[in-house]
Structures are given as structure tokens and as C-alpha cells.
Design a protein around this motif. Structure first.
Motif, PDB file in Angstrom:
ATOM      1  N   UNK A  75     -12.355 -11.809 -23.330  1.00  0.00           N
ATOM      2  CA  UNK A  75     -11.501 -10.625 -23.457  1.00  0.00           C
ATOM      3  C   UNK A  75     -10.362 -10.874 -24.447  1.00  0.00           C
ATOM      4  N   UNK A  76      -9.929  -9.797 -25.108  1.00  0.00           N
ATOM      5  CA  UNK A  76      -8.879  -9.906 -26.117  1.00  0.00           C
ATOM      6  C   UNK A  76      -7.580 -10.462 -25.554  1.00  0.00           C
ATOM      7  N   UNK A  77      -7.247 -10.146 -24.300  1.00  0.00           N
ATOM      8  CA  UNK A  77      -5.998 -10.660 -23.732  1.00  0.00           C
ATOM      9  C   UNK A  77      -6.027 -12.181 -23.615  1.00  0.00           C
ATOM     10  N   UNK A  78      -7.175 -12.708 -23.270  1.00  0.00           N
ATOM     11  CA  UNK A  78      -7.319 -14.171 -23.196  1.00  0.00           C
ATOM     12  C   UNK A  78      -7.198 -14.791 -24.580  1.00  0.00           C
ATOM     13  N   UNK A  79      -7.859 -14.176 -25.559  1.00  0.00           N
ATOM     14  CA  UNK A  79      -7.795 -14.673 -26.937  1.00  0.00           C
ATOM     15  C   UNK A  79      -6.366 -14.617 -27.462  1.00  0.00           C
ATOM     16  N   UNK A  80      -5.658 -13.519 -27.179  1.00  0.00           N
ATOM     17  CA  UNK A  80      -4.292 -13.378 -27.647  1.00  0.00           C
ATOM     18  C   UNK A  80      -3.403 -14.460 -27.045  1.00  0.00           C
ATOM     19  N   UNK A 113     -12.198 -12.270 -30.621  1.00  0.00           N
ATOM     20  CA  UNK A 113     -12.622 -12.039 -29.243  1.00  0.00           C
ATOM     21  C   UNK A 113     -14.137 -11.865 -29.170  1.00  0.00           C
ATOM     22  N   UNK A 114     -14.678 -11.141 -30.142  1.00  0.00           N
ATOM     23  CA  UNK A 114     -16.132 -10.940 -30.160  1.00  0.00           C
ATOM     24  C   UNK A 114     -16.860 -12.258 -30.383  1.00  0.00           C
ATOM     25  N   UNK A 115     -16.362 -13.061 -31.331  1.00  0.00           N
ATOM     26  CA  UNK A 115     -17.015 -14.342 -31.633  1.00  0.00           C
ATOM     27  C   UNK A 115     -16.915 -15.305 -30.443  1.00  0.00           C
ATOM     28  N   UNK A 116     -15.758 -15.287 -29.785  1.00  0.00           N
ATOM     29  CA  UNK A 116     -15.560 -16.200 -28.655  1.00  0.00           C
ATOM     30  C   UNK A 116     -16.240 -15.702 -27.384  1.00  0.00           C
ATOM     31  N   UNK A 149     -11.407 -23.232 -34.847  1.00  0.00           N
ATOM     32  CA  UNK A 149     -12.553 -23.402 -35.739  1.00  0.00           C
ATOM     33  C   UNK A 149     -12.936 -22.069 -36.385  1.00  0.00           C
ATOM     34  N   UNK A 150     -12.950 -20.990 -35.591  1.00  0.00           N
ATOM     35  CA  UNK A 150     -13.301 -19.669 -36.136  1.00  0.00           C
ATOM     36  C   UNK A 150     -12.292 -19.236 -37.202  1.00  0.00           C
TER      37      UNK A 150
END
Length: 263
Positions: free
Chosen positions: A32-37, A26-29, A13-14
Motif C-alpha cells: 500500500x502507498x501509505x507503507x511505501x510513503x 507502491x505498484x512495483x513493491x 533499489x527501485x
């Protein structure tokens, strides 16, 4: 809903709203960035997001394909609905509308019969490819190589003594159905039920859906179910024209059968 699935849907959605960098996502969610990646890599592997040379994320082709499929299915149902209602009213029998997607035939609309004995089916449920009229009709819209692949992969569950049991037999029946413009389920899925089905064509000339009429044996004998084919063909011709089809659909009515024919 699982946490990972929820986060993946949030990321999609983002991205659709223009949030395109790993840091911003990562900031919006709020994770952590590793999880987002990891989640973005999963979405990318399925075509739901894509990444450009500047490592910016964008909505992938799978999203547009999914949306298009959903819209096409909804449009067929919307366009067909008045004709299906009229067909159900004129025959008094159960009428189905079904579509094909990725090896599955699904009922997308249904008009209930006026009979106390009704066919068990529900909008949203899949139909047996080898034992339903709509299944055979929709398989008829596939090219030969795809038809062979799908037929070879079917689990030929034996519903009745009349159920088709092999890929070769199914392909032969599908080709026959294409040549005459209609398919049948002659006590192949349920021993007390006969069905006839015919294709609906889209503006591109391809099979877009199938319409069927289902009748219990105690209501009409098999010969009288076949006698419903002209009105079924008239209905599918109307729906096809409303979808923009300008060609002519084949239709060879069956030879008359004796009224006491039961197969």
C-alpha cells in the motif's frame, strides 16, 4: 531480515533504477502507498533518497557517500596488500591495516605472524581507539575539535596497567605520535604484546590508513620492537606513494633502548 528493512532496500533499489513516483513504487513493491510513503520518509531522513518539487524520488547523497567510503577502503586494502605481505614476510610478525570511519577504527587486512603465540584480532573487528597503535595513528589524522570530541566520548576501558585512562592523556599521546610519525601500544591492550604503527597518506595528503606490527614479549623485547620502526616507515611510505601521496611523512626514530627494557 525484517520485512520493513527488506521493503526499504527494495524501494532504494527501485529508485536507483529510475522508478521515481509514489504510485509506481507502491505498484512495483506490491504494498500500500501509505507503507511505501512511511519507508521513503525514513530513507529520506537518513539521506538515502531525496524528493524534488514534482514529488519524484531520487537516490540521495548518503548512497554516494557510502559507496565512496567503501571504494576508498577497498582501494587502500588492494594497494597495500603486496607491501603488507612483504612486511610480514621480512619481520615474521603480525601486520595489520586499519582505517577510521565515524569514530570507529576497523582492521581491514591482516598478515599472520609465523609465531605460535599470536595476537587475537580479526579483519572487520574494531580496534580500541585508546589502547592500540593504529587507533592513535588514525586519531592523529583528525582536526583538533574532532579529536577532542572523539576523545571525550571514549569509554576508557582499562585493559592493562598501561592503558591510557583519560581524554587529555590520549590527546597528548596522539599529538606526540603525529610529531614523530609513529605510535605505539606498549603493553596497553594486552600485557604480553607490544605494537608500533605508522600512517598511510592518500593523494589528498590526509591519513588514509594505519599499518602496525605486533609482537609478543616472548618473541622480542620492547627495544627490538621499536627497532622495527624504520622498516614499518619504509612500508607505509611505499603504500602512500602508490596511493598518490607526493609529500614527505615525518619520521623521528626513537632513541636506542637497552635490550632488557620492559617499561
Amino acid at each position: 531480515m525484517s520485512q520493513s528493512l527488506s521493503r526499504a532496500l527494495d524501494l532504494l533499489d527501485f529508485v536507483s533504477r529510475g522508478v521515481d513516483s509514489l504510485d509506481a513504487l507502491a505498484e512495483r513493491a506490491g504494498v500500500h502507498k501509505t507503507t511505501v510513503l512511511r519507508l521513503l520518509q525514513t530513507l529520506e531522513s537518513h539521506g538515502f533518497v531525496t524528493r524534488d518539487a514534482a514529488f519524484r524520488y531520487h537516490v540521495g547523497s548518503a548512497v554516494f557517500s557510502l559507496a565512496q567510503s567503501a571504494l576508498e577502503g577497498r582501494d587502500v586494502r588492494r594497494v597495500a596488500s603486496p607491501t603488507l605481505q612483504a612486511l610480514g614476510a621480512s619481520t615474521g610478525q603480525t601486520v595489520h591495516l586499519a582505517t577510521y570511519e565515524s569514530g570507529t577504527v576497523t582492521y581491514i587486512d591482516k598478515v599472520e605472524s609465523r609465531q605460535p603465540l599470536r595476537m587475537y584480532s580479526r579483519v572487520g573487528l574494531p580496534a580500541a581507539l585508546h589502547a592500540t597503535a593504529v587507533g592513535k595513528v588514525l586519531l592523529g589524522g583528525l582536526d583538533d575539535a574532532v579529536l577532542r570530541r572523539i576523545a571525550d566520548g571514549i569509554d576508557y576501558e582499562r585493559f592493562t596497567d598501561g592503558t591510557i585512562g583519560t581524554a587529555d592523556d590520549l590527546i597528548a599521546e596522539v599529538r606526540l605520535s603525529v610529531s614523530r610519525g609513529w605510535a605505539q601500544d606498549h603493553e596497553e591492550h594486552e600485557t604480553f604484546m607490544n605494537c608500533v604503527g605508522a600512517p598511510v597518506f592518500g593523494a589528498d595528503g590526509k591519513v588514509a590508513a594505519a599499518v602496525s606490527i605486533s609482537v609478543p614479549n616472548v618473541v622480542l623485547p620492547y627495544a627490538d620492537v621499536l627497532a622495527l620502526l624504520p622498516v614499518l616507515h619504509e612500508a607505509t611510505t611505499t603504500i602512500s606513494a602508490e596511493l598518490g601521496f607526493t609529500g614527505s611523512a615525518p619520521f623521528i626514530p626513537p632513541a636506542p633502548l637497552r635490550k632488557d627494557t620492559h617499561g
